[in-house]
Scaffold this motif. Structure first.
Motif, short mmCIF file in Angstrom:
data_model
loop_
_atom_site.label_atom_id
_atom_site.label_comp_id
_atom_site.label_asym_id
_atom_site.label_seq_id
_atom_site.Cartn_x
_atom_site.Cartn_y
_atom_site.Cartn_z
N GLN A 117 -2.28 -10.88 32.03
CA GLN A 117 -1.82 -9.89 31.05
C GLN A 117 -1.96 -10.45 29.64
N ASN A 119 -1.30 -8.18 26.86
CA ASN A 119 -0.62 -7.21 26.00
C ASN A 119 0.87 -7.29 26.23
N ILE A 122 3.10 -3.41 26.90
CA ILE A 122 3.10 -2.62 28.13
C ILE A 122 3.63 -3.47 29.27
N LEU A 124 4.00 -3.94 33.09
CA LEU A 124 3.52 -3.51 34.41
C LEU A 124 4.71 -3.35 35.34
N GLN A 158 -7.61 -0.99 30.63
CA GLN A 158 -7.17 -0.36 29.40
C GLN A 158 -6.35 0.88 29.73
N GLN A 162 -4.99 0.82 24.54
CA GLN A 162 -4.58 -0.59 24.55
C GLN A 162 -5.15 -1.33 25.75
N VAL A 164 -4.70 -3.99 28.41
CA VAL A 164 -3.49 -4.55 29.02
C VAL A 164 -3.74 -5.98 29.48
#
Length: 272
Positions: A117, A119, A122, A124, A158, A162, A164
């Motif tokens: 990851q 990002n 966001i 998960l 994505q 964004q 991810v």
């Protein structure tokens, strides 16, 4: 159809177990106060604590991953599986990967090494808000799985606008270089609770023949070729395991491109 650019996503819910460590305990045993004893005692940091929070009244709260809470240090709970309340109805964004057809590799989200990851905005496994409302508003999510844009061979995810994170190509075999098939759709787990088919809904819980405003759908299906050009799916083959429980209807037009409606209610008089 609503424009996905006008929608916002709130993906920030983590599942933690909270442990309360009070260092302001003022009680008495046989008339002797123990508050001073607690003040002079160093508070333990539980194994698995990822964050501590101090409340306004001085309580210290340790945030622990639900699968690493202190209860599982007990030798008899070594292989215990956490029981969760299945009554929650929040819509969540999650991912899953496997490199051998679900045999021995892969996991959800970040539960095992694999997905990287990049990002921080966001989460998960976090909930998605707002969600679609029947005949009122539609939540449109835009997903990309791309191996070529970053020229690194990794499979990037994505969501909306964004990036991810990515699955390194090195963890795959057939997907290490390219893909020769893509699947879209929905799936549920049916363990035959109470001796009949599960009542778990797929999509919105409506059959695809109820169409726009009720049934869930995918629109503008496409894929990137090796020249990074977007192409419509070729040789699209509908596949449905239990039509009385969940079904699928495909189509194509100028507005939605290649699309399909899918879903159903699960257990019913026709779905046993």
């Amino acid at each position: 159809m609503a424009d996905w650019n006008d929608k916002s996503i709130k993906l920030g819910d983590y599942k933690f177990f909270l442990i309360l460590l009070s260092h302001t305990l003022i009680t008495s045993v046989d008339g002797r106060g123990v508050d001073q004893f607690m003040k002079n005692r160093e508070l333990p940091m539980h194994k698995g604590t990822v964050k501590t929070i101090e409340s306004d009244d001085g309580d210290v709260i340790g945030c622990v991953d639900i699968r690493k809470q202190p209860a599982f240090n007990h030798p008899l709970l070594k292989n215990h599986t956490v029981q969760v309340n299945n009554g929650e109805k929040k819509t969540r964004l999650f991912i899953y990967w496997t490199s051998d057809g679900y045999q021995s590799t892969g996991c959800y989200n970040l539960d095992c090494p694999g997905f990287v990851q990049t990002n921080k905005n966001i989460a998960l496994g976090g909930s998605i808000e707002p969600v679609s409302k029947e005949r009122l508003t539609a939540l449109i999510l835009f997903f990309f799985f791309d191996q070529f844009n970053n020229n690194d061979g990794n499979w990037w995810l994505q969501v909306q606008d964004q990036l991810v994170g990515y699955w390194p190509s090195s963890i795959f075999t057939h997907l290490a270089g390219t893909s020769d098939a893509i699947s879209w759709g929905g799936e549920i787990v049916n363990n035959q609770p109470n001796g009949h088919h599960t009542s778990t809904q797929m999509g919105s819980g409506h059959f695809p023949n109820e169409a726009y405003g009720k049934a869930s759908y995918f629109t503008k299906l496409g894929y990137f070729d090796e020249g990074n050009n977007v192409k419509d799916p070729e040789n699209l083959e509908p596949f449905v395991t239990r039509p009385p429980c969940y079904d699928l209807r495909t189509g194509k037009d100028n507005k939605f491109g290649v699309f399909f409606y899918f879903g159903g209610p699960g257990y019913s008089t026709n779905c046993q």
